[in-house]
Design a protein around this motif. Sequence first.
Motif, PDB file in Angstrom:
ATOM      1  N   ALA A   9      22.090  -4.359  -2.469  1.00  0.00           N
ATOM      2  CA  ALA A   9      21.710  -3.659  -3.679  1.00  0.00           C
ATOM      3  C   ALA A   9      21.957  -2.012  -3.429  1.00  0.00           C
ATOM      4  CB  ALA A   9      20.420  -3.959  -3.962  1.00  0.00           C
ATOM      5  N   ARG A  10      21.620  -1.814  -2.298  1.00  0.00           N
ATOM      6  CA  ARG A  10      21.503  -0.573  -1.665  1.00  0.00           C
ATOM      7  C   ARG A  10      22.998   0.364  -1.602  1.00  0.00           C
ATOM      8  NH1 ARG A  10      19.027   0.433   3.648  1.00  0.00           N
ATOM      9  NH2 ARG A  10      16.908  -0.001   2.608  1.00  0.00           N
ATOM     10  N   MET A  11      23.726  -0.395  -1.148  1.00  0.00           N
ATOM     11  CA  MET A  11      25.153   0.210  -1.374  1.00  0.00           C
ATOM     12  C   MET A  11      25.688   0.121  -2.474  1.00  0.00           C
ATOM     13  SD  MET A  11      27.389   1.634   0.885  1.00  0.00           S
ATOM     14  CE  MET A  11      27.231   1.074   2.489  1.00  0.00           C
ATOM     15  N   GLN A  12      25.352  -0.981  -3.264  1.00  0.00           N
ATOM     16  CA  GLN A  12      26.069  -0.769  -4.742  1.00  0.00           C
ATOM     17  C   GLN A  12      25.363   0.225  -5.232  1.00  0.00           C
ATOM     18  OE1 GLN A  12      28.197  -3.330  -5.697  1.00  0.00           O
ATOM     19  NE2 GLN A  12      28.712  -1.690  -7.168  1.00  0.00           N
ATOM     20  N   GLU A  13      24.187   0.568  -5.449  1.00  0.00           N
ATOM     21  CA  GLU A  13      23.580   1.615  -5.982  1.00  0.00           C
ATOM     22  C   GLU A  13      24.098   3.078  -5.655  1.00  0.00           C
ATOM     23  OE1 GLU A  13      21.535   3.937  -8.565  1.00  0.00           O
ATOM     24  OE2 GLU A  13      21.771   1.884  -8.651  1.00  0.00           O
ATOM     25  N   GLN A  14      24.148   3.229  -4.245  1.00  0.00           N
ATOM     26  CA  GLN A  14      24.810   4.278  -3.705  1.00  0.00           C
ATOM     27  C   GLN A  14      26.183   4.887  -4.243  1.00  0.00           C
ATOM     28  OE1 GLN A  14      24.105   3.453   0.612  1.00  0.00           O
ATOM     29  NE2 GLN A  14      22.401   4.913   0.817  1.00  0.00           N
ATOM     30  N   CYS A  15      27.013   3.732  -4.462  1.00  0.00           N
ATOM     31  CA  CYS A  15      28.337   3.868  -5.036  1.00  0.00           C
ATOM     32  C   CYS A  15      28.251   4.389  -6.493  1.00  0.00           C
ATOM     33  CB  CYS A  15      29.160   2.510  -4.566  1.00  0.00           C
ATOM     34  SG  CYS A  15      29.749   1.959  -3.070  1.00  0.00           S
ATOM     35  N   ARG A  16      27.251   3.811  -6.927  1.00  0.00           N
ATOM     36  CA  ARG A  16      27.100   4.358  -8.481  1.00  0.00           C
ATOM     37  C   ARG A  16      26.759   5.782  -8.762  1.00  0.00           C
ATOM     38  NH1 ARG A  16      23.951  -0.507  -9.136  1.00  0.00           N
ATOM     39  NH2 ARG A  16      25.134  -2.250  -9.897  1.00  0.00           N
ATOM     40  N   THR A  17      26.023   6.203  -7.364  1.00  0.00           N
ATOM     41  CA  THR A  17      25.339   7.543  -7.378  1.00  0.00           C
ATOM     42  C   THR A  17      26.609   8.544  -6.954  1.00  0.00           C
ATOM     43  OG1 THR A  17      23.339   6.936  -6.563  1.00  0.00           O
ATOM     44  CG2 THR A  17      24.153   9.095  -6.042  1.00  0.00           C
ATOM     45  N   LEU A  38      32.851  -0.165  -5.505  1.00  0.00           N
ATOM     46  CA  LEU A  38      32.547  -0.821  -4.256  1.00  0.00           C
ATOM     47  C   LEU A  38      33.456  -1.905  -4.242  1.00  0.00           C
ATOM     48  CD1 LEU A  38      31.117  -1.213  -1.359  1.00  0.00           C
ATOM     49  CD2 LEU A  38      29.299  -2.450  -2.720  1.00  0.00           C
ATOM     50  N   ARG A  39      34.118  -2.042  -2.963  1.00  0.00           N
ATOM     51  CA  ARG A  39      35.145  -3.037  -2.714  1.00  0.00           C
ATOM     52  C   ARG A  39      34.953  -3.511  -1.487  1.00  0.00           C
ATOM     53  NH1 ARG A  39      39.932  -5.269  -4.965  1.00  0.00           N
ATOM     54  NH2 ARG A  39      40.159  -3.378  -6.046  1.00  0.00           N
ATOM     55  N   ASP A  55      28.347 -10.380  -7.432  1.00  0.00           N
ATOM     56  CA  ASP A  55      27.252 -10.669  -8.433  1.00  0.00           C
ATOM     57  C   ASP A  55      26.633  -9.291  -8.588  1.00  0.00           C
ATOM     58  OD1 ASP A  55      28.211 -13.206  -9.060  1.00  0.00           O
ATOM     59  OD2 ASP A  55      26.611 -13.964  -7.865  1.00  0.00           O
ATOM     60  N   ALA A  56      26.196  -8.517  -7.429  1.00  0.00           N
ATOM     61  CA  ALA A  56      25.809  -7.387  -7.515  1.00  0.00           C
ATOM     62  C   ALA A  56      26.545  -6.143  -8.182  1.00  0.00           C
ATOM     63  CB  ALA A  56      25.348  -6.979  -6.097  1.00  0.00           C
ATOM     64  N   GLY A  57      27.758  -6.199  -8.321  1.00  0.00           N
ATOM     65  CA  GLY A  57      28.740  -4.983  -8.983  1.00  0.00           C
ATOM     66  C   GLY A  57      29.975  -4.971  -8.230  1.00  0.00           C
ATOM     67  N   ALA A  58      30.139  -5.500  -7.059  1.00  0.00           N
ATOM     68  CA  ALA A  58      31.492  -5.206  -6.386  1.00  0.00           C
ATOM     69  C   ALA A  58      32.820  -5.554  -7.301  1.00  0.00           C
ATOM     70  CB  ALA A  58      31.832  -5.801  -4.969  1.00  0.00           C
ATOM     71  N   PRO A  72      31.478  11.536  -0.647  1.00  0.00           N
ATOM     72  CA  PRO A  72      31.728  12.758  -1.487  1.00  0.00           C
ATOM     73  C   PRO A  72      32.579  13.796  -1.008  1.00  0.00           C
ATOM     74  CG  PRO A  72      29.115  11.960  -1.688  1.00  0.00           C
ATOM     75  CD  PRO A  72      29.965  11.285  -0.490  1.00  0.00           C
ATOM     76  N   LEU A  73      32.466  13.866   0.347  1.00  0.00           N
ATOM     77  CA  LEU A  73      33.547  14.837   0.872  1.00  0.00           C
ATOM     78  C   LEU A  73      34.891  14.757   0.708  1.00  0.00           C
ATOM     79  CD1 LEU A  73      31.592  15.302   4.495  1.00  0.00           C
ATOM     80  CD2 LEU A  73      31.530  16.596   2.447  1.00  0.00           C
ATOM     81  N   ILE A  74      35.177  13.569   0.182  1.00  0.00           N
ATOM     82  CA  ILE A  74      36.701  13.381  -0.474  1.00  0.00           C
ATOM     83  C   ILE A  74      36.775  13.007  -1.754  1.00  0.00           C
ATOM     84  CG2 ILE A  74      38.891  12.114   0.005  1.00  0.00           C
ATOM     85  CD1 ILE A  74      38.095  11.482   2.997  1.00  0.00           C
ATOM     86  N   PRO A  75      36.185  13.915  -2.583  1.00  0.00           N
ATOM     87  CA  PRO A  75      35.931  13.582  -4.005  1.00  0.00           C
ATOM     88  C   PRO A  75      37.310  12.773  -4.787  1.00  0.00           C
ATOM     89  CG  PRO A  75      36.533  15.891  -3.792  1.00  0.00           C
ATOM     90  CD  PRO A  75      36.561  15.399  -2.280  1.00  0.00           C
ATOM     91  N   GLN A  76      38.344  12.846  -4.307  1.00  0.00           N
ATOM     92  CA  GLN A  76      39.273  12.059  -5.079  1.00  0.00           C
ATOM     93  C   GLN A  76      39.171  10.669  -4.823  1.00  0.00           C
ATOM     94  OE1 GLN A  76      39.647  14.181  -2.665  1.00  0.00           O
ATOM     95  NE2 GLN A  76      41.119  15.962  -2.939  1.00  0.00           N
ATOM     96  N   THR A  77      38.125  10.134  -4.031  1.00  0.00           N
ATOM     97  CA  THR A  77      38.178   8.789  -3.881  1.00  0.00           C
ATOM     98  C   THR A  77      37.590   7.999  -4.958  1.00  0.00           C
ATOM     99  OG1 THR A  77      37.440   9.142  -1.425  1.00  0.00           O
ATOM    100  CG2 THR A  77      36.898   7.147  -2.153  1.00  0.00           C
ATOM    101  N   THR A  78      38.152   6.863  -5.357  1.00  0.00           N
ATOM    102  CA  THR A  78      37.818   5.952  -6.423  1.00  0.00           C
ATOM    103  C   THR A  78      37.109   4.874  -6.026  1.00  0.00           C
ATOM    104  OG1 THR A  78      39.935   4.899  -6.634  1.00  0.00           O
ATOM    105  CG2 THR A  78      39.882   7.052  -7.870  1.00  0.00           C
ATOM    106  N   GLU A  79      37.271   4.123  -4.802  1.00  0.00           N
ATOM    107  CA  GLU A  79      36.581   3.181  -4.395  1.00  0.00           C
ATOM    108  C   GLU A  79      36.407   3.194  -2.909  1.00  0.00           C
ATOM    109  OE1 GLU A  79      39.212  -0.136  -5.216  1.00  0.00           O
ATOM    110  OE2 GLU A  79      40.200  -0.216  -3.440  1.00  0.00           O
ATOM    111  N   ILE A  80      35.340   2.474  -2.381  1.00  0.00           N
ATOM    112  CA  ILE A  80      35.344   2.558  -0.805  1.00  0.00           C
ATOM    113  C   ILE A  80      35.134   1.107  -0.330  1.00  0.00           C
ATOM    114  CG2 ILE A  80      34.263   4.601  -0.679  1.00  0.00           C
ATOM    115  CD1 ILE A  80      31.760   3.489  -0.203  1.00  0.00           C
ATOM    116  N   ARG A  81      35.512   0.631   0.665  1.00  0.00           N
ATOM    117  CA  ARG A  81      35.629  -0.598   1.264  1.00  0.00           C
ATOM    118  C   ARG A  81      34.615  -1.022   2.574  1.00  0.00           C
ATOM    119  NH1 ARG A  81      40.076   2.089   1.790  1.00  0.00           N
ATOM    120  NH2 ARG A  81      40.223   1.571   4.127  1.00  0.00           N
ATOM    121  N   PRO A  82      33.492  -0.427   2.631  1.00  0.00           N
ATOM    122  CA  PRO A  82      32.481  -0.817   3.555  1.00  0.00           C
ATOM    123  C   PRO A  82      32.192  -2.348   3.917  1.00  0.00           C
ATOM    124  CG  PRO A  82      31.100  -0.038   1.936  1.00  0.00           C
ATOM    125  CD  PRO A  82      32.565   0.033   1.404  1.00  0.00           C
TER     126      PRO A  82
END
Length: 343
Positions: free
Chosen positions: A31-39, A44-45, A62-65, A205-215
């Motif tokens: 839940a925390r990583m999903q919320e951080q991605c929204r921020t 999130l993938r 189910d959490a939003g990925a 946020p240091l690479i603002p062009q990013t549209t998705e991340i893969r942690p």
Amino acid sequence: MHREKGSLVDALDLDTPALYVDLDVLERNIARMQEQCRTWGVALRPHVKTHKIAEIAQMQLDAGAIGITVAKVGEAEVLPGDDVLVAYPLLKPKLPRLRALARNRRVRVAVDSVDVARDLAGIGTLVEIEVGVGRTGAQTAEQAVEIARACSDFQGVFYWPSWLDEAGFKAACAKIESALDALSAAGFDAKIVSGGSTPGAAKTPLIPQTTEIRPGTYVFYDASSLHAKLCTEADCALRVLTTVVSTAVPGQCVIDAGSKTFSSDQTFGVGTYGHFPGRSWTMRKMNEEHGYVEIDGKPRVGEKVWVVPSHCCATVNMHDEIAYGRGGRVEGTWTVAARGKVR
């Protein structure tokens, strides 16, 4: 994790070595990583190579990925997710399986060579940009354009920041900007800019062009994450239960878990093999079935001990199943469905 009487099976009663996941912590991490991605304004993938478990992948979805990331086609074949990114150079012998996968699911592949791009006719592709890690990826913006021209369905770019520090991220941002500018000038619209890793997630946020991340590691975290201050001990959802089998050598105990339980990956930047919650113990050596632990005090033979593994991804892949529950109780087990799916 404490023994509780009159409840479900106690995790301390598991036969050792055994893996156990605390559901409360796992759910909080997801839940925390999903919320951080929204921020951060990115999708999130998650990379499912960390857990390789269908039920956890479904929890992330189910959490939003928006989909899943896999390293190998074999992982995608046994794990859920209608939108799959293969984040690995994919060669021609894998194509029949990839195309079979693509019949029912949206599939994209990261590429860093013209030859691979040409082979992937009809498959969505992301051109990988090397951003300073030195693993894979186009080395220059010109190479990125050349690869994009060989793609039949170019959809964007891909980068892997690994453990880059803030300065490394700023340099990576310049490389991504250069590649995107060159691609745009050549007529390519990069709708997707896929990046991220657990160590680098907070720097997104240091690479603002990013549209998705893969942690990936964030679902469990591990001793490497703990040492790097990416998490606290309370965030480490995955623990290995072991048993002290010998105290014969002064200042040392041996536990019944070695490189066939933890893998041989050391804690990042430290050179140990795990973290012992609540104990000032250090495991500096392993054989296949033995963990050599420097101790204070003298544990008794037969005592059970929890260990946070150095590298959760490699540890999980050593096991057929993982127990899970809450408050130190066992509610069930998950099959590690993608274990050994390295093809």
